[in-house]
Design a protein around this motif. Structure first.
Motif, PDB file in Angstrom:
ATOM      1  N   UNK A  92     -14.293   9.100  -1.467  1.00 27.55           N
ATOM      2  CA  UNK A  92     -13.164  10.035  -1.477  1.00 27.55           C
ATOM      3  C   UNK A  92     -12.444  10.014  -0.130  1.00 27.55           C
ATOM      4  N   UNK A  93     -13.219   9.924   0.976  1.00 30.32           N
ATOM      5  CA  UNK A  93     -12.633   9.978   2.304  1.00 30.32           C
ATOM      6  C   UNK A  93     -11.797   8.744   2.602  1.00 30.32           C
ATOM      7  N   UNK A  94     -12.302   7.564   2.206  1.00 29.19           N
ATOM      8  CA  UNK A  94     -11.653   6.320   2.583  1.00 29.19           C
ATOM      9  C   UNK A  94     -10.794   5.710   1.483  1.00 29.19           C
ATOM     10  N   UNK A  95     -10.953   6.186   0.241  1.00 27.56           N
ATOM     11  CA  UNK A  95     -10.292   5.535  -0.886  1.00 27.56           C
ATOM     12  C   UNK A  95      -8.784   5.454  -0.744  1.00 27.56           C
TER      13      UNK A  95
ATOM     14  N   UNK B 115      -7.606   3.196   2.138  1.00 28.17           N
ATOM     15  CA  UNK B 115      -7.673   1.785   1.750  1.00 28.17           C
ATOM     16  C   UNK B 115      -6.528   1.443   0.803  1.00 28.17           C
ATOM     17  N   UNK B 116      -6.240   2.360  -0.132  1.00 34.56           N
ATOM     18  CA  UNK B 116      -5.129   2.138  -1.064  1.00 34.56           C
ATOM     19  C   UNK B 116      -3.802   2.018  -0.318  1.00 34.56           C
ATOM     20  N   UNK B 117      -3.595   2.864   0.694  1.00 27.25           N
ATOM     21  CA  UNK B 117      -2.367   2.781   1.489  1.00 27.25           C
ATOM     22  C   UNK B 117      -2.280   1.442   2.205  1.00 27.25           C
ATOM     23  N   UNK B 118      -3.403   0.987   2.784  1.00 28.56           N
ATOM     24  CA  UNK B 118      -3.403  -0.299   3.465  1.00 28.56           C
ATOM     25  C   UNK B 118      -3.094  -1.452   2.528  1.00 28.56           C
ATOM     26  N   UNK B 119      -3.701  -1.438   1.334  1.00 32.07           N
ATOM     27  CA  UNK B 119      -3.441  -2.501   0.356  1.00 32.07           C
ATOM     28  C   UNK B 119      -1.991  -2.477  -0.108  1.00 32.07           C
ATOM     29  N   UNK B 120      -1.449  -1.270  -0.287  1.00 31.55           N
ATOM     30  CA  UNK B 120      -0.059  -1.139  -0.720  1.00 31.55           C
ATOM     31  C   UNK B 120       0.885  -1.730   0.330  1.00 31.55           C
ATOM     32  N   UNK B 121       0.596  -1.445   1.593  1.00 27.71           N
ATOM     33  CA  UNK B 121       1.422  -1.996   2.675  1.00 27.71           C
ATOM     34  C   UNK B 121       1.347  -3.515   2.682  1.00 27.71           C
ATOM     35  N   UNK B 122       0.154  -4.053   2.528  1.00 30.65           N
ATOM     36  CA  UNK B 122      -0.001  -5.516   2.539  1.00 30.65           C
ATOM     37  C   UNK B 122       0.756  -6.155   1.387  1.00 30.65           C
ATOM     38  N   UNK B 123       0.618  -5.581   0.184  1.00 28.10           N
ATOM     39  CA  UNK B 123       1.293  -6.137  -1.000  1.00 28.10           C
ATOM     40  C   UNK B 123       2.811  -6.160  -0.814  1.00 28.10           C
ATOM     41  N   UNK B 124       3.390  -5.026  -0.395  1.00 31.29           N
ATOM     42  CA  UNK B 124       4.842  -4.968  -0.253  1.00 31.29           C
ATOM     43  C   UNK B 124       5.331  -5.728   0.976  1.00 31.29           C
ATOM     44  N   UNK B 125       4.508  -5.852   2.001  1.00 33.48           N
ATOM     45  CA  UNK B 125       4.898  -6.662   3.151  1.00 33.48           C
ATOM     46  C   UNK B 125       5.054  -8.125   2.748  1.00 33.48           C
ATOM     47  N   UNK B 126       4.143  -8.598   1.898  1.00 28.26           N
ATOM     48  CA  UNK B 126       4.239  -9.977   1.399  1.00 28.26           C
ATOM     49  C   UNK B 126       5.388 -10.105   0.401  1.00 28.26           C
ATOM     50  N   UNK B 127       5.477  -9.139  -0.506  1.00 30.84           N
ATOM     51  CA  UNK B 127       6.478  -9.190  -1.581  1.00 30.84           C
ATOM     52  C   UNK B 127       7.907  -9.131  -1.027  1.00 30.84           C
ATOM     53  N   UNK B 128       8.110  -8.354   0.028  1.00 27.76           N
ATOM     54  CA  UNK B 128       9.459  -8.210   0.597  1.00 27.76           C
ATOM     55  C   UNK B 128       9.767  -9.248   1.667  1.00 27.76           C
ATOM     56  N   UNK B 129       8.851 -10.176   1.882  1.00 25.99           N
ATOM     57  CA  UNK B 129       9.090 -11.190   2.897  1.00 25.99           C
ATOM     58  C   UNK B 129       9.064 -10.643   4.312  1.00 25.99           C
ATOM     59  N   UNK B 130       8.283  -9.591   4.549  1.00 27.93           N
ATOM     60  CA  UNK B 130       8.156  -9.021   5.883  1.00 27.93           C
ATOM     61  C   UNK B 130       9.110  -7.886   6.193  1.00 27.93           C
ATOM     62  N   UNK B 131       9.957  -7.509   5.238  1.00 29.53           N
ATOM     63  CA  UNK B 131      10.951  -6.454   5.509  1.00 29.53           C
ATOM     64  C   UNK B 131      10.328  -5.063   5.594  1.00 29.53           C
ATOM     65  N   UNK B 132       9.204  -4.835   4.901  1.00 27.43           N
ATOM     66  CA  UNK B 132       8.642  -3.480   4.838  1.00 27.43           C
ATOM     67  C   UNK B 132       8.288  -2.946   6.222  1.00 27.43           C
ATOM     68  N   UNK B 133       7.679  -3.787   7.056  1.00 28.10           N
ATOM     69  CA  UNK B 133       7.194  -3.332   8.355  1.00 28.10           C
ATOM     70  C   UNK B 133       8.157  -3.652   9.490  1.00 28.10           C
ATOM     71  N   UNK B 134       9.396  -3.944   9.162  1.00 30.21           N
ATOM     72  CA  UNK B 134      10.396  -4.052  10.213  1.00 30.21           C
ATOM     73  C   UNK B 134      10.552  -2.689  10.882  1.00 30.21           C
ATOM     74  N   UNK B 135      10.723  -2.649  12.215  1.00 33.12           N
ATOM     75  CA  UNK B 135      10.778  -1.351  12.917  1.00 33.12           C
ATOM     76  C   UNK B 135      11.780  -0.368  12.330  1.00 33.12           C
ATOM     77  N   UNK B 136      12.963  -0.848  11.970  1.00 34.70           N
ATOM     78  CA  UNK B 136      13.961   0.052  11.397  1.00 34.70           C
ATOM     79  C   UNK B 136      13.529   0.630  10.070  1.00 34.70           C
ATOM     80  N   UNK B 137      12.841  -0.169   9.256  1.00 37.36           N
ATOM     81  CA  UNK B 137      12.422   0.320   7.944  1.00 37.36           C
ATOM     82  C   UNK B 137      11.248   1.286   8.059  1.00 37.36           C
TER      83      UNK B 137
END
Length: 418
Positions: free
Chosen positions: A43-46, A49-71
């Motif tokens: 419950x504490x980490x679930x 971990x889901x947030x981290x996986x979501x970030x990784x998936x969309x970072x790859x899917x968007x070609x790196x746009x998700x974690x651009x500083x402005x975004x």
């Protein structure tokens, strides 16, 4: 808090128990300890971990746009008011209640600030204070019916949702009011000022990041020492070091991302202040423990002397103040008080609370969990927009995510009983 680890620290310091020097040591043993800890603290980490996986998936899917500083900054600005509401909603749900009126209270408070500032020339700090008091009064009104009259919170806040929505329309006469002074807009659009020499980064943000890392690591060390003093379970040494390294890496990455754009947004400072204050209250203060006690077992808490009516009143007053603050932040972002503000805010806040670990039966959840749940929704919304998923499919996906989060809670409870 106790129960966050899986084995005693002395087991980790035994021969081959944490250094990796024994025949069964090394990466395999560390991985085994990590998996065991994650299973015990699902419950504490679930959701983290889901947030981290979501970030990784969309970072790859968007070609790196998700974690651009402005975004990244845009995600914070877009979801600041929802995160404020989610914190208050989590506390309400922990107490065993629900609040459907937060969107309407937010709209009414934002409208009140607009009328005071634009129509009557009231200085914006005074208007903000009065708006927060209006939110407190709205929370006290609803808390009275729930705590002292005994009407279920679902019915009371449903009535409040209709009442304050209609009051917003009357107050604004169906028209938007704006613009706001620069200071009022800064709550939702402003950033920390630039200080010091030019370094390609926002210097004040770097200093704040260093301060945050230092404080968090000290708190982790102190909590571990307290657990050992009381002979409570703690993480094995290897996992504790790994956890600290992960905290440092995540904080450094987030700090550098913000510092490479325009620095820390003001709304993030507001959220951080709420997280620190309300997190401390829920963990350490008597009031916070009473909130958990009432949500976990109301009858037992009452027999133990908990003043349930006062606690419930305090919870709803707090929710009203946070709803008013969220309404003012949203109005500042739009630079106007609008009759349609706050639509579906309550559903976003409730979803964030449950995704962040709240339980339908009450008594479970954390303030930090509400923020993580809100960030899951924020990243999900932003990522789907970046990849061009339509609004129809966005609603379907968010509904499935909420259902999965509640289903996970039910499964976790059943697993704990066996």
């Amino acid at each position: 808090m106790s129960g966050t680890g899986t084995t005693l620290d002395k087991a980790a310091s035994a021969p081959g128990g944490g250094s990796g020097s024994g025949p069964s040591g090394g990466p395999a043993r560390l991985a085994s300890e990590l998996l065991r800890s994650m299973r015990t603290n699902m419950r504490q980490y679930g959701m983290l971990i889901a947030l981290g996986l979501l970030v990784i998936v969309f970072q790859i899917w968007t070609g790196g746009d998700l974690l651009m500083p402005g975004n990244v900054t845009n995600i914070i600005l877009q979801n600041g008011y929802i995160l404020i509401l989610a914190i208050g909603m989590m506390i309400v749900i922990i107490n065993g209640h629900i609040d459907l009126s937060v969107g309407s209270v937010a709209a009414f408070s934002g409208a009140a600030s607009a009328v005071l500032i634009v129509n009557h020339g009231v200085p914006w700090p005074v208007a903000l204070t009065l708006s927060l008091l209006i939110g407190a009064a709205a929370g006290a009104w609803q808390g009275f019916w729930v705590a002292y009259i005994g009407i279920p919170s679902f019915i009371v806040t449903l009535a409040g949702m209709l009442l304050f929505r209609g009051a917003t329309q009357l107050l604004l006469d169906g028209q938007s009011r704006g613009p706001f002074p620069r200071g009022f807009q800064q709550m939702s659009q402003g950033y920390l000022p630039e200080v010091g020499p030019y370094t390609n980064y926002h210097n004040l943000t770097l200093l704040l990041g260093l301060l945050v890392v230092s404080v968090v690591l000290f708190q982790e060390w102190r909590k571990r020492q307290q657990q050992r003093e009381y002979e409570l379970e703690v993480l094995p040494r290897n996992l504790f070091v790994l956890k600290c390294l992960a905290i440092v890496a995540a904080t450094a990455a987030f700090t550098l991302t913000l510092a490479s754009y325009r620095g820390v947004p003001v709304v993030l400072l507001i959220l951080s202040g709420l997280l620190i204050v309300l997190g401390y209250v829920m963990r350490n203060a008597v009031l916070g423990r009473h909130v958990y006690a009432l949500g976990g077992n109301r009858a037992a808490a009452q027999l133990s002397g908990v003043k349930d009516k006062r606690v419930t009143m305090a919870v709803f007053i707090n929710m009203g103040v946070l709803a008013a603050l969220a309404g003012c932040v949203f109005a500042g972002r739009l630079n106007a008080g609008t009759p349609g503000a706050g639509q579906l805010f309550e559903l976003e806040a409730i979803a964030a609370a449950f995704i962040g670990g709240a339980s339908m039966s009450g008594g479970v959840g954390t303030v930090l969990g509400a923020v993580i749940g809100g960030l899951v929704l924020g990243v999900l919304n932003n990522g789907m927009q970046l990849v061009g998923i339509g609004p129809d499919w966005q609603q379907i996906i968010k509904g499935l995510v909420l259902l999965a989060a509640v289903g996970f809670d039910v499964w976790n409870k059943r697993r704990a009983r066996t």
